[in-house]
Design an enzyme around this catalytic site. Structure first.
Site, PDB file in Angstrom:
ATOM      1  N   VAL A 286       0.808  -1.227   0.000  1.00  0.00           N
ATOM      2  CA  VAL A 286       0.000   0.000   0.000  1.00  0.00           C
ATOM      3  C   VAL A 286       0.842   1.278   0.000  1.00  0.00           C
ATOM      4  CG1 VAL A 286      -2.105  -0.946   1.038  1.00  0.00           C
ATOM      5  CG2 VAL A 286      -0.270  -0.086   2.521  1.00  0.00           C
TER       6      VAL A 286
ATOM      7  N   ASN B   8      -7.621  -0.530   6.090  1.00  0.00           N
ATOM      8  CA  ASN B   8      -7.317  -1.308   7.294  1.00  0.00           C
ATOM      9  C   ASN B   8      -5.833  -1.621   7.456  1.00  0.00           C
ATOM     10  OD1 ASN B   8      -7.899  -3.351   9.509  1.00  0.00           O
ATOM     11  ND2 ASN B   8      -7.001  -4.651   7.924  1.00  0.00           N
TER      12      ASN B   8
ATOM     13  N   SER C  56      -7.401   4.416  16.373  1.00  0.00           N
ATOM     14  CA  SER C  56      -7.164   3.588  17.563  1.00  0.00           C
ATOM     15  C   SER C  56      -7.472   4.422  18.794  1.00  0.00           C
ATOM     16  CB  SER C  56      -5.701   3.147  17.611  1.00  0.00           C
ATOM     17  OG  SER C  56      -5.370   2.655  18.888  1.00  0.00           O
TER      18      SER C  56
ATOM     19  N   TYR D  76       3.096   5.114  17.173  1.00  0.00           N
ATOM     20  CA  TYR D  76       1.818   4.515  16.761  1.00  0.00           C
ATOM     21  C   TYR D  76       0.654   5.438  17.128  1.00  0.00           C
ATOM     22  CZ  TYR D  76      -1.903   1.043  16.282  1.00  0.00           C
ATOM     23  OH  TYR D  76      -3.048   0.382  15.913  1.00  0.00           O
TER      24      TYR D  76
ATOM     25  N   ILE E 109      -8.247  -5.247  21.066  1.00  0.00           N
ATOM     26  CA  ILE E 109      -8.926  -6.225  20.208  1.00  0.00           C
ATOM     27  C   ILE E 109      -8.075  -7.490  20.132  1.00  0.00           C
ATOM     28  CG2 ILE E 109      -9.944  -6.652  17.941  1.00  0.00           C
ATOM     29  CD1 ILE E 109     -11.303  -4.342  19.486  1.00  0.00           C
TER      30      ILE E 109
END
Lengths: 248, 80
Positions: free
Chosen positions: A65, A91, A143, A156, A189
């Site tokens: 990507v 995603n 997130s 992140y 998750i």
């Protein structure tokens, strides 16, 4: 009749975790799917499953990507294949980090190249098709740490904060073209990414989740179905938390 | 329709101008060719020639003549 019947949907990073579960739920809802990953052949099991279980019209696209020309070729193949793109799920992403003082340039670039710059690029490309059809739903994955920050996750967190900001900006710019742009902000998750931090750390973090359990990929996928479908036809520029009332 | 005619039509229809205004026309020379108009022109050209332009080429597309040069590149293959 499914919520995504005949909608042409592209999901990046569909080989595992949230991406894979999203592909399953979208297939269950009748979507026509393009699923991507960077590792040639890695989507074969998923493709087989979706075709057998849901008779899904599903096409794998293997590309990095972060490569603009490859991403362009992928969008071109969607155009040639179905002539439209109704839903883009950005995603694909990575979670890498280090403590302050040990954040190298390569780490910075790797995380931002995939989590931020590639997302912007995919939005620009998807917009080419969606603007023509005057409709579309773009869904980004932020997130909880992108909104709240987390110690030891500066890079992140910053990248996912950028995703939240660019989602709101894109929503404002693309609304006149009939394109909705939203994001989800998952908490803890239960994916391979989370398992990598180890059971002790997971249990420690779980104490901060008021619902008392980890989220499952399907918890995220269900919200993505809503955002992809016409049920959310008047929803744009939103960052929806999926975290069981967690604190970071 | 010949490629030059398709190319000219994209300008004429997007900016609502006449053909005699095309030669020498540059980005922001006219009110209609602002940044929003530019994206409209690019969309019209991509549709007309069934191509998808690179971002760098969209940015470099600074005039009527420069646009022909860009579309003539091998990756787009538009012959004038």
């Amino acid at each position: 009749m499914g919520l995504l019947d005949s909608k042409v949907c592209l999901i990046t990073g569909a080989g595992r975790g949230i991406g894979r579960e999203t592909a399953r739920r979208f297939a269950e809802e009748g979507a026509i799917l393009y699923v991507t990953d960077y590792l040639e052949g890695s989507l074969d099991p998923l493709i087989g499953e979706l075709k057998e279980k849901y008779h899904t019209d599903v096409t794998p696209l293997y590309f990095d990507v972060t490569e603009e020309s490859a991403a362009k070729a992928a969008i071109m193949s969607v155009k040639k294949g179905h002539g439209r793109l109704d839903v883009l799920v950005n995603n694909a992403g990575i979670m890498r980090d280090n403590v302050i003082g040990m954040i190298g340039q390569k780490l910075l670039h790797d995380v931002f190249d995939i989590n931020v710059f590639a997302v912007i690029n995919m939005i620009q490309l998807a917009n080419k098709l969606m603007s023509r059809q005057r409709s579309g739903s773009i869904i980004n994955i932020s997130s909880i740490v992108g909104l709240e920050g987390a110690a030891g996750q500066l890079v992140y967190s910053a990248s996912k904060g950028a995703v939240a900001a660019l989602t709101k900006a894109a929503a404002k710019e693309l609304a006149p073209n009939g394109i909705r742009v939203n994001a989800v902000a998952p908490g803890l998750i239960n994916t391979g990414l989370l398992q990598a931090i180890g059971e002790n750390k997971i249990q420690e973090n779980l104490k901060n989740v008021k619902m008392g359990r980890l989220g499952e990929p399907i918890d995220v996928a269900n919200v993505l179905v809503f955002l992809a479908s016409d049920l959310s036809g008047y929803v744009t520029g939103e960052i929806i938390g999926i975290d069981g009332e967690a604190t970071v | 329709m010949a490629n030059l005619e398709k190319y000219n039509n994209a300008f004429i229809e997007t900016f609502e101008i006449t053909e005699d205004k095309l030669a020498g026309l540059k980005y922001q020379d006219i009110e209609a060719w602002d940044s929003v108009g530019h994206m409209g022109l690019i969309a019209a050209l991509e549709e007309a020639f069934d191509i998808m332009m690179d971002t760098d080429d969209i940015i470099d597309f600074s005039s009527y003549e420069k646009g022909k040069e860009i579309l003539s590149k091998s990756e787009y293959g538009v012959e004038f």
